[in-house]
Design a protein around this motif. Structure first.
Motif, short mmCIF file in Angstrom:
data_model
loop_
_atom_site.label_atom_id
_atom_site.label_comp_id
_atom_site.label_asym_id
_atom_site.label_seq_id
_atom_site.Cartn_x
_atom_site.Cartn_y
_atom_site.Cartn_z
N ALA A 1 -53.10 -0.87 66.09
CA ALA A 1 -51.66 -0.66 65.93
C ALA A 1 -51.21 0.71 66.38
CB ALA A 1 -51.29 -0.86 64.48
N VAL B 1 -49.81 0.97 69.94
CA VAL B 1 -48.64 0.22 70.38
C VAL B 1 -47.39 0.67 69.63
CG1 VAL B 1 -49.92 -1.82 71.06
CG2 VAL B 1 -49.13 -1.60 68.73
N HIS B 2 -46.28 0.12 70.03
CA HIS B 2 -45.01 0.57 69.47
C HIS B 2 -44.52 -0.35 68.36
CE1 HIS B 2 -44.63 3.44 72.69
NE2 HIS B 2 -45.11 2.49 73.47
N ALA B 3 -43.66 0.20 67.57
CA ALA B 3 -43.10 -0.57 66.46
C ALA B 3 -41.97 -1.46 66.95
CB ALA B 3 -42.56 0.41 65.44
N HIS B 4 -41.57 -2.38 66.11
CA HIS B 4 -40.48 -3.27 66.45
C HIS B 4 -39.22 -2.83 65.74
CE1 HIS B 4 -38.10 -6.97 66.16
NE2 HIS B 4 -38.40 -6.97 67.43
N ARG B 5 -38.30 -2.33 66.51
CA ARG B 5 -37.03 -1.86 65.95
C ARG B 5 -36.09 -1.77 67.14
NH1 ARG B 5 -38.45 3.32 63.39
NH2 ARG B 5 -38.73 3.88 65.56
N GLY C 1 -40.60 -1.50 71.42
CA GLY C 1 -41.71 -1.87 72.29
C GLY C 1 -41.44 -1.49 73.74
N PRO D 1 -35.39 7.94 65.81
CA PRO D 1 -36.59 8.02 64.98
C PRO D 1 -37.77 7.29 65.61
CG PRO D 1 -35.01 6.51 64.01
CD PRO D 1 -34.34 7.14 65.19
N THR E 1 -42.04 6.06 65.10
CA THR E 1 -43.12 5.85 64.14
C THR E 1 -44.28 6.74 64.54
OG1 THR E 1 -42.41 3.57 63.91
CG2 THR E 1 -44.60 4.10 63.10
N ASP F 1 -46.79 8.52 59.47
CA ASP F 1 -46.08 7.47 58.72
C ASP F 1 -47.05 6.34 58.36
OD1 ASP F 1 -43.67 8.80 59.02
OD2 ASP F 1 -43.23 7.81 60.91
N VAL F 2 -47.85 5.93 59.35
CA VAL F 2 -48.78 4.81 59.13
C VAL F 2 -49.79 5.19 58.04
CG1 VAL F 2 -50.46 3.29 60.23
CG2 VAL F 2 -48.51 4.10 61.53
N GLY G 1 -49.50 7.52 55.81
CA GLY G 1 -48.78 7.71 54.55
C GLY G 1 -48.58 6.39 53.82
#
Lengths: 204, 199
Positions: free
Chosen positions: B22, B25-29, B49, B167, B169, B173-174, B176
């Protein structure tokens, strides 16, 4: 599949919150104290799985992992996914705080339904268990899409349009999660079969 | 090694594999950036993404009065631009469908609204030859050319700054989030073993 803030109407948000509270109550009631570590680890898996972006199809989607969470945790999927979704909202700005209830219900209810429908088959020999595992993974994503469309139909568009958009975008995710759940079940059957759901009605 | 401990380690391995895949790769937002270039506002809408939001609905509001100023749809590259309807603080909302929504606030200073001139900033003519007043048309033409040139030069920088302000990710953050979950497991285990010891 995370619905953002400011999209849904108050009654939908309220209904989602109430259903999630009921689900969490059921989950905590069924959560045996020696299954706490397992629940936490599955919650962490779900928390991270949403970061895995699937670059296939017209839209942008990510893994859900709710079928596997449901299969291993049963009703305890509700509190596990609620915790993961709270942290995702805070750390990644996925979804939102007001939509926590409905987002948890959209992810956790299909997980529990998958568990109820397929738990008996998953305990059987591989010929039954592996197809059942595939359907658990794929079906949970599909049902999550249907529930998301149901929640959005009151504010966005007709149910059929939203459902087509959401489910269509998640077809690759259904296949990937189905295959992942097959590998997970095959692995657990070999090394840790007691992690798979028992025949009884309670969660594991 | 007990069976339970082995199961725990195996679960940890699965979580570890997921985690390390993970972080690459990029987050989904869904995100929207906006910047001003001359008398136009440009917007860029993307899923985190990296995919462009195609046919996403853009609604522009006057953020002070909450009045809807205009709306439009993103193109195949996720872009949408419009002529500034009014130099005011704007709220640009993106509705990307399927429950995805985000907004971008464009403050007044983005339109280069110059602050009112104070007497101390005025140049006082010295003794001797009186200062000639420049031709107002010439000043206006010069200002407009300078503004256009600066917009052209600064446009990529503004775009980059807008992107950076969104913002993101991070690994922190992950880690945390996972730390919080493991902390909760710890609290649960503490109460579990405390009740076990008591009994």
């Amino acid at each position: 599949m995370h619905i953002s803030e400011g999209i849904l109407s108050g009654p939908v948000l309220g209904a989602g919150a109430v259903l999630t509270m009921a689900g969490c109550a059921m989950g905590l009631r069924h959560l045996e104290s020696d299954k706490i570590a397992r629940t936490g680890i599955m919650s962490a898996c779900f928390f991270v799985a949403s970061l895995i972006h699937v670059p296939i199809g017209p839209s942008s989607v990510h893994l859900l992992f709710n079928g596997a969470v449901g299969l291993i945790l049963g009703w305890a999927a509700f509190p596990a996914l609620l915790v993961a979704l709270i942290l995702q909202a805070v750390f990644f700005q996925f979804g939102g705080i007001t939509t926590l209830g409905i987002n948890t219900f959209i992810m956790a209810f299909p997980a529990v339904i998958g568990y109820i429908l397929f738990r008996a088959l998953v305990r059987r020999r591989a010929g039954w268990a592996l197809p059942a595992a595939f359907f658990t993974g794929a079906f949970s994503v599909f049902l999550s899409g249907v529930l998301a469309a149901l929640a959005l139909m009151f504010t966005e568009d007709k149910f059929i349009n939203v459902a087509g958009l959401v489910i269509g975008a998640h077809v690759p995710v259904m296949l990937i999660e189905g295959i992942m759940t097959v590998f997970l079940v095959a692995f657990l059957k070999r090394v840790q079969p007691d992690m798979l759901p028992s025949e009884g009605p309670s969660s594991r | 090694m007990s069976m339970k401990f082995r199961g725990f380690i195996q679960c940890l391995c699965v979580a570890g594999i997921l985690f390390f895949s993970a972080t690459r790769v990029h987050a989904h937002r869904v995100t929207i950036f906006a910047w001003v270039e001359g008398d136009r506002v440009h917007t860029e809408s993307r899923f985190s993404g990296g995919k462009a939001v195609v046919n996403g609905k853009i609604i522009v509001y006057d953020d002070r009065s909450n009045k809807r100023l205009l709306e439009g749809v993103t193109d195949a590259h996720g872009n949408f631009s419009f002529k500034v309807p009014r130099k005011t603080r704007m709220r640009i909302e993106l509705l990307a469908g399927a429950g995805h929504r985000n907004k971008w606030i464009l403050k007044e200073d983005a339109f280069g609204m110059s602050p009112p001139t104070t007497p101390s900033q005025e140049v006082t003519p010295g003794p001797g030859k009186p200062m000639e007043k420049p031709d107002p048309n010439l000043v206006a033409a010069f200002e407009s050319t300078l503004e256009r040139l600066l917009d052209k030069k600064l446009s990529p920088v503004m775009k980059q700054l807008a992107r950076m302000a969104a913002p993101k990710t991070t690994l922190k953050d992950v880690l945390g989030g996972i730390g919080y979950i493991f902390g909760m497991i710890g609290v649960g285990m503490y109460f579990h073993y405390r009740s076990k010891l008591k009994s």
